[in-house]
Design an enzyme around this catalytic site. Structure first.
Site, PDB file in Angstrom:
ATOM      1  N   ASP A 174       1.044  -1.413  -0.116  1.00 57.73           N
ATOM      2  CA  ASP A 174      -0.325   0.416  -0.041  1.00 57.73           C
ATOM      3  C   ASP A 174       1.611   1.247   0.037  1.00 57.73           C
ATOM      4  OD1 ASP A 174      -2.936  -1.819   0.068  1.00 57.73           O
ATOM      5  OD2 ASP A 174      -3.102  -1.056   1.862  1.00 57.73           O
ATOM      6  N   GLU A 259      -9.802  -9.255   1.222  1.00 59.82           N
ATOM      7  CA  GLU A 259      -9.774 -10.475   1.563  1.00 59.82           C
ATOM      8  C   GLU A 259     -10.637 -10.769   2.734  1.00 59.82           C
ATOM      9  OE1 GLU A 259      -5.175 -10.607   0.012  1.00 59.82           O
ATOM     10  OE2 GLU A 259      -5.165 -10.127   2.514  1.00 59.82           O
ATOM     11  N   THR A 419      -4.262 -15.829  -3.918  1.00 60.02           N
ATOM     12  CA  THR A 419      -3.404 -15.386  -4.093  1.00 60.02           C
ATOM     13  C   THR A 419      -2.251 -16.241  -4.182  1.00 60.02           C
ATOM     14  OG1 THR A 419      -2.682 -14.056  -1.813  1.00 60.02           O
ATOM     15  CG2 THR A 419      -4.818 -12.370  -2.972  1.00 60.02           C
ATOM     16  N   GLU A 457      -3.631 -14.490  -8.476  1.00 60.79           N
ATOM     17  CA  GLU A 457      -2.750 -13.711  -8.317  1.00 60.79           C
ATOM     18  C   GLU A 457      -1.744 -13.521  -7.876  1.00 60.79           C
ATOM     19  OE1 GLU A 457      -4.943 -10.151  -5.439  1.00 60.79           O
ATOM     20  OE2 GLU A 457      -6.195 -10.786  -7.718  1.00 60.79           O
ATOM     21  N   LEU A 460       3.006 -10.516  -4.613  1.00 64.89           N
ATOM     22  CA  LEU A 460       4.153  -8.693  -4.827  1.00 64.89           C
ATOM     23  C   LEU A 460       4.562  -8.628  -5.774  1.00 64.89           C
ATOM     24  CD1 LEU A 460       6.387 -10.096  -1.683  1.00 64.89           C
ATOM     25  CD2 LEU A 460       4.212  -8.530  -1.326  1.00 64.89           C
TER      26      LEU A 460
END
Length: 592
Positions: A174, A259, A419, A457, A460
């Site tokens: 973020d 999430e 993820t 996905e 990082l």
């Protein structure tokens, strides 16, 4: 094809000569390139010369309209379409500013044009609650997102929209701050227990605690009603984009970072990898729920855990997660972990139900993201997963992801998005007892087993071929379909994190283009999801609610489906990376 002027032929010859000279210099330097055989140098020469020639016509090419007509496929290609995996790229977190404006619209258009030129299928964007409903309760302002969606549509890309009911800031990656709506934070100022709370009393203002899901604290509305009303307003104001087929997926935010989990490892509270994190259920609402559940179970004396350590502890630093005699192995510990994890599943089920109602009849799919908490996976307790709400204790006969997949399966065509698809076990520090490869296999297998579509996905941003190859392996764990049939298993889509100047630069962009091509099974871009086995019909009503007992039947562990050791659609390995290095050096010598 663009016409070449005489001067461009001359420039191309000059560049080629220059590149040969530079490549020779690079080969002679004291570096890995000095050991390269002449064919490798020749490849570098041709690649750089081609790159410079493309650069001279880039401005004209990038202003050309995006191709609209579908490509033609022969019979073999039609067979391979069953192996086609669409690729989406996440847009920057602040593509819409806190002032509710599209940031750098012209720069965005240029970036989207580059992605479309690389045959990317679409983009993913956070639709921030804190921006749209910032002016006050039920005062929605969609103007910036309408402009953004129009830009994406004009560039010929599809869209995955995230209903982002969390704040931005405080998670890994973020770089911007987008808080919850101010009027929601003001409620939290009067009642701090509206937010998740740690054992020490630290409040996390990234997402409302699931303890207030049913409490009308927010100007007469419950948290669930806030989320439902937002999604209904989105549908009403984006009806034209939904009807046009632009929005193919609506990912429903279910917790921190969007999430389905508790905010157990917040960087804002000092967490660093690979800390185990902390349970986040010490607000008065969840604490009261636990006491009521314990009393009903005949144990009114049971309290929430107080021996689970600090956010940066290891499992063995704690009494709760210790491999030998840890509280998590006791009757009280198992009761707590069951309650903690099922409350999370109940929350996800309720919000997904509201999403289904809001988007009923829309030609879009719903999705929910589950976090790949891979550290301490090899520890008997799976401490970091337990703290986040995933009661995954394989040694104790419990699969933490099966019940989530089963819950999602009742919501028409809902997709489980997982993820950390880019990570390899060997890349992780030994002391973290991490196993991302095994975790991804377990989670994706849980979805496939329950009949839930799965997507993946990266966690990082990375630009190396190894990471891309791992994503390709997880997307098609047994390779492309052979002998006229589809692959044994395939994810519904892959989303890459995220669009940036670095991604679009030089070698990084070249590798991305190859990655997209390989995800597409070496086929051209296909604009129709139905042709690659992902038809998107009108969203139908969710199936009847599944009793928690039946959901928990899915905790019985089952072996993960077999995965190949390497992808059969590689973007290249060590030699390719050496060539990348040579090309970068040559370009640096030319351009400085």
């Amino acid at each position: 094809m663009l016409a070449s002027s005489p001067s461009s032929h001359v420039k191309a010859q000059q560049w080629t000569a220059c590149c040969r000279s530079c490549a020779s210099a690079a080969a002679a330097a004291a570096s890995p390139a000095a050991l390269l055989p002449s064919p490798v140098i020749a490849v570098a020469q041709r690649t750089v010369a081609s790159a410079h020639l493309r650069a001279m016509t880039a401005e004209s090419a990038e202003t050309s309209p995006a191709p609209q007509s579908p490509p033609l496929f022969d019979d073999d290609d039609t067979t391979l379409l069953a192996s086609y995996v669409p690729v989406y790229v996440m847009l920057p977190l602040d593509v819409v500013t806190t002032d509710n404006e599209v940031a750098d619209a012209e720069g965005l258009r240029a970036g989207l044009r580059r992605l479309r030129g690389a045959s990317v299928d679409g983009v993913m964007v956070d639709v921030w609650w804190g921006i749209v409903e910032s002016a006050g309760p039920s005062r929605y302002d969609w103007r910036a997102y309408r402009e953004l969606f129009g830009i994406v549509q004009a560039e010929g890309l599809k869209l995955q929209a995230i209903m982002s009911f969390h704040a931005c800031g405080g998670n890994v990656g973020d770089a911007v701050s987008i808080p919850l709506p101010r009027w929601v934070l003001e409620v939290g100022e009067r009642d701090p227990d509206a937010f998740y709370t740690s054992p020490s009393g630290a409040r996390n203002m990234e997402y409302l605690t699931i303890g207030v899901d049913g409490w009308p604290l927010f100007h007469g509305r419950t948290a669930i009603q806030l989320y439902a009303d937002f999604m209904k307003s989105f549908r009403d104001n984006m009806a034209d984009f939904l009807d046009s087929g632009l929005i193919v997926d609506i990912e429903v935010g279910l917790g921190p970072a969007g999430e389905l989990r508790y905010p157990s490892y917040p960087e804002t509270q000092g967490w660093v990898f690979p800390g185990i994190g902390q349970f986040q259920c010490y607000d008065k609402y969840l604490e009261a729920e636990f006491k009521a559940a314990a009393t009903e179970a005949g144990h009114p004396e049971w309290e929430l855990p107080r021996d689970a350590g600090e956010v940066n502890d290891t499992p063995e630093d704690t009494g709760f997660f210790a491999a030998e005699g840890g509280t998590y192995l006791t009757e009280q510990g198992r009761f707590f972990l069951t309650w903690y994890s099922t409350r999370l599943i109940e929350h996800g089920d309720r919000v997904m139900e509201e999403a289904n109602v809001a988007f009923l009849g829309c030609k879009s799919k719903l999705a929910a993201k589950v976090s790949g908490i891979h550290w301490w996976y090899r520890h008997p307790s799976h401490a970091a997963e337990l703290a986040a709400g995933y009661y995954n204790h394989l040694g104790g006969g419990r699969d933490g992801y099966g019940p989530i997949a089963r819950m999602l399966a009742r919501h028409d065509r809902a997709v489980l998005n997982f993820t950390c698809a880019e990570m390899r076990d060997t890349e992780q520090p030994e002391e973290a007892m991490s196993a991302p490869e095994e975790l991804v296999r377990q989670a994706l297998s849980a979805g496939w087993r329950e009949g839930t579509e799965v997507a993946c996905e990266n966690a990082l941003s990375r630009y190396d071929r190894s990471g891309y190859n791992q994503m390709l392996l997880n997307a098609r764990p047994n390779g492309v379909g052979r002998r006229g049939g589809p692959p044994p298993r395939r994810v519904a889509a892959v989303t890459y994190l995220r669009l940036s100047d670095e991604l679009l630069a030089g070698n990084n962009f070249r590798i991305l283009r190859t990655f997209v091509r390989k995800m597409h099974a070496d086929l051209d871009y296909c604009p129709d999801p139905a042709r690659y086995g992902r038809p998107i019909g009108p969203l139908e009503r969710s199936a009847p609610k599944i009793p928690m007992e039946r959901l928990l039947d899915a905790t019985v562990p089952a072996p993960a489906f077999p995965f190949d050791t390497e992808t059969d659609m590689s973007v290249g390995g060590g030699l390719a990376e050496i060539i990348d290095w040579v090309i970068d050096k040559i370009q640096w010598m030319i351009f400085g």
